[in-house]
Design a protein around this motif. Structure first.
Motif, PDB file in Angstrom:
ATOM      1  N   ARG A 180      15.996 -11.703 -71.462  1.00 51.84           N
ATOM      2  CA  ARG A 180      15.693 -13.072 -71.886  1.00 51.84           C
ATOM      3  C   ARG A 180      14.422 -13.136 -72.718  1.00 51.84           C
ATOM      4  N   LYS A 194      10.915 -25.275 -71.506  1.00 51.07           N
ATOM      5  CA  LYS A 194      10.838 -24.710 -70.164  1.00 51.07           C
ATOM      6  C   LYS A 194      12.038 -23.804 -69.922  1.00 51.07           C
ATOM      7  N   LEU A 195      11.759 -22.576 -69.490  1.00 50.25           N
ATOM      8  CA  LEU A 195      12.833 -21.606 -69.298  1.00 50.25           C
ATOM      9  C   LEU A 195      13.149 -21.359 -67.828  1.00 50.25           C
ATOM     10  N   ASP A 196      12.188 -21.619 -66.949  1.00 46.05           N
ATOM     11  CA  ASP A 196      12.413 -21.400 -65.525  1.00 46.05           C
ATOM     12  C   ASP A 196      13.016 -22.655 -64.912  1.00 46.05           C
ATOM     13  N   CYS A 197      14.337 -22.679 -64.848  1.00 48.17           N
ATOM     14  CA  CYS A 197      15.056 -23.819 -64.264  1.00 48.17           C
ATOM     15  C   CYS A 197      15.846 -23.360 -63.040  1.00 48.17           C
ATOM     16  N   LEU A 212      20.100 -23.890 -74.915  1.00 45.19           N
ATOM     17  CA  LEU A 212      19.562 -23.464 -73.623  1.00 45.19           C
ATOM     18  C   LEU A 212      19.367 -21.951 -73.571  1.00 45.19           C
ATOM     19  N   THR A 215      17.451 -19.383 -70.794  1.00 43.66           N
ATOM     20  CA  THR A 215      17.024 -20.168 -69.631  1.00 43.66           C
ATOM     21  C   THR A 215      17.435 -19.468 -68.332  1.00 43.66           C
ATOM     22  N   VAL A 235      21.515 -16.891 -70.943  1.00 43.82           N
ATOM     23  CA  VAL A 235      21.232 -17.700 -69.749  1.00 43.82           C
ATOM     24  C   VAL A 235      21.599 -16.894 -68.501  1.00 43.82           C
TER      25      VAL A 235
END
Length: 286
Positions: A180, A194-197, A212, A215, A235
C-alpha cells in the motif's frame, strides 16, 4: 515444495485453491452449524446433513439456492479444504458409508478450512514484490501450512490454530503496508486522505466513484455500501464484511486479500474488475 517462491509460482499456487464439490462428500452441508437468517432458510446443527443434500452428495436445489432462501450456500467457498479432507485425510472414505468416522470428519473439516484460508492469504502475499526477508518468512509459513494439511486426523483436531495465525497475521500486516505504501507513492498528494480505516462502520455508505486506493479496510463494515465505480486497488480487505455491497464497475483488480466468499456476498456486474484468483459470481448482473 521449495522454501522460496517467486511471484509467478506463488500466484499459480493461490489460483489453484478452489473448491471441487465433485471430490467432496458434502462436508459444508453437514459439518457446519447453520442459523436461520436472511442467508439461510433453516436452523441446522453441526453434524446434521442439510435436508437438501442428496445421497450422491449433490444439492437438490443447487440451481435455486438463492430463490429458496439459501443465499449463504452460494457465498461459501472452502478453497479446496473439503476435497482434501475427503480424498486425502480420510482416503476417499465417505462418512455415510463409514458412520464410525463421521464425527471425526466433521471435526477435521473446520480445521482444514482454516489452514486453507491461511494458505490463500500467504500465497497471495508472496505474489507481490517484497523484500527478500519478507519473502523468505512468508515462504516458510506457506511450506509449514502445506505440511500441516497432510497430517492425520488425530493430529489435525489437536492443532492450536491460533498459534499459527499470530505470526502469519504479523507477516500479512507487513505485506499490506509494503504494497500500500508503494501504491501511495504514485498517488498525487492532492488525492491523499486518511488511509487507516480499519474496522470502520461504512454500512450503507455512499462511496460511488470514490478513489479509495491503498486504504486499510481490515474488519470494516461495508454491508450494503455503494461502491459502484470506486477505485479499490490496493485496498486491504481482510475480514471486511461486504454483504450486499454494490461493486458494479468497481476496480478491485489489485485489492489485497480479497476472498471468493467476500465477492460472492456482493452485487456486481461484468464491468467489475477482479483479481485473477477470484471468479465472477453467477448471480451478478450483466
Amino acid at each position: 515444495m521449495d522454501n522460496y517462491f517467486n511471484q509467478t509460482t506463488a500466484k499459480k499456487f493461490r489460483e489453484s485453491l478452489h473448491s471441487d464439490c465433485s471430490q467432496c462428500f458434502g462436508l459444508c452441508c453437514v459439518a457446519l452449524n447453520i442459523t436461520v437468517s436472511s442467508d439461510f432458510a433453516i436452523d441446522k446443527p453441526a453434524g446434521k446433513p442439510c435436508p437438501n443434500l442428496q445421497l450422491c452428495f449433490q444439492c437438490e436445489i443447487h440451481e435455486q439456492l438463492r430463490e429458496k432462501g439459501y443465499r449463504g450456500c452460494t457465498v461459501f467457498d472452502c478453497l479446496g479444504a473439503g476435497q482434501m479432507v475427503s480424498q486425502y485425510t480420510f482416503k476417499g472414505q465417505s462418512w455415510r458409508e463409514n458412520p464410525e468416522i463421521a464425527e471425526k470428519v466433521f471435526r477435521v473439516f473446520p480445521i482444514m478450512e482454516q489452514l486453507y484460508e491461511m494458505m490463500a492469504y500467504v500465497s497471495e502475499a508472496l505474489s507481490y514484490p517484497l523484500t527478500p526477508a519478507l519473502q523468505k518468512d512468508l515462504s516458510l509459513q506457506l511450506k509449514q501450512l502445506a505440511t500441516l494439511t497432510k497430517l492425520d486426523s488425530e493430529t489435525l483436531v489437536a492443532l492450536d490454530i491460533i498459534k499459527y495465525r499470530m505470526p502469519i497475521n504479523e507477516l500479512l500486516l507487513k505485506t499490506s503496508l509494503t504494497i500500500r505504501h508503494a501504491l501511495l507513492a504514485t498517488i498525487p498528494s492532492k488525492n491523499k486522505r486518511k488511509l487507516d480505516c480499519r474496522g470502520v462502520d461504512w454500512m450503507g455508505k455512499k462511496l460511488r466513484g470514490k478513489d479509495l486506493r491503498a486504504t486499510d479496510l481490515r474488519g470494516a463494515y461495508l454491508i450494503a455500501a455503494d461502491l459502484q465505480d470506486a477505485d479499490l486497488r490496493g485496498v486491504d480487505f481482510i475480514g471486511a464484511d461486504l454483504r450486499d455491497a454494490n461493486v458494479s464497475g468497481a476496480n478491485l483488480s489489485t485489492s489485497l486479500f480479497l476472498t471468493q466468499m467476500q465477492i460472492n456476498s456482493t452485487n456486481g456486474n461484468k464491468k467489475t474488475k477482479l483479481p485473477a484468483h477470484i471468479q465472477r459470481p453467477s448471480h451478478w448482473s450483466q
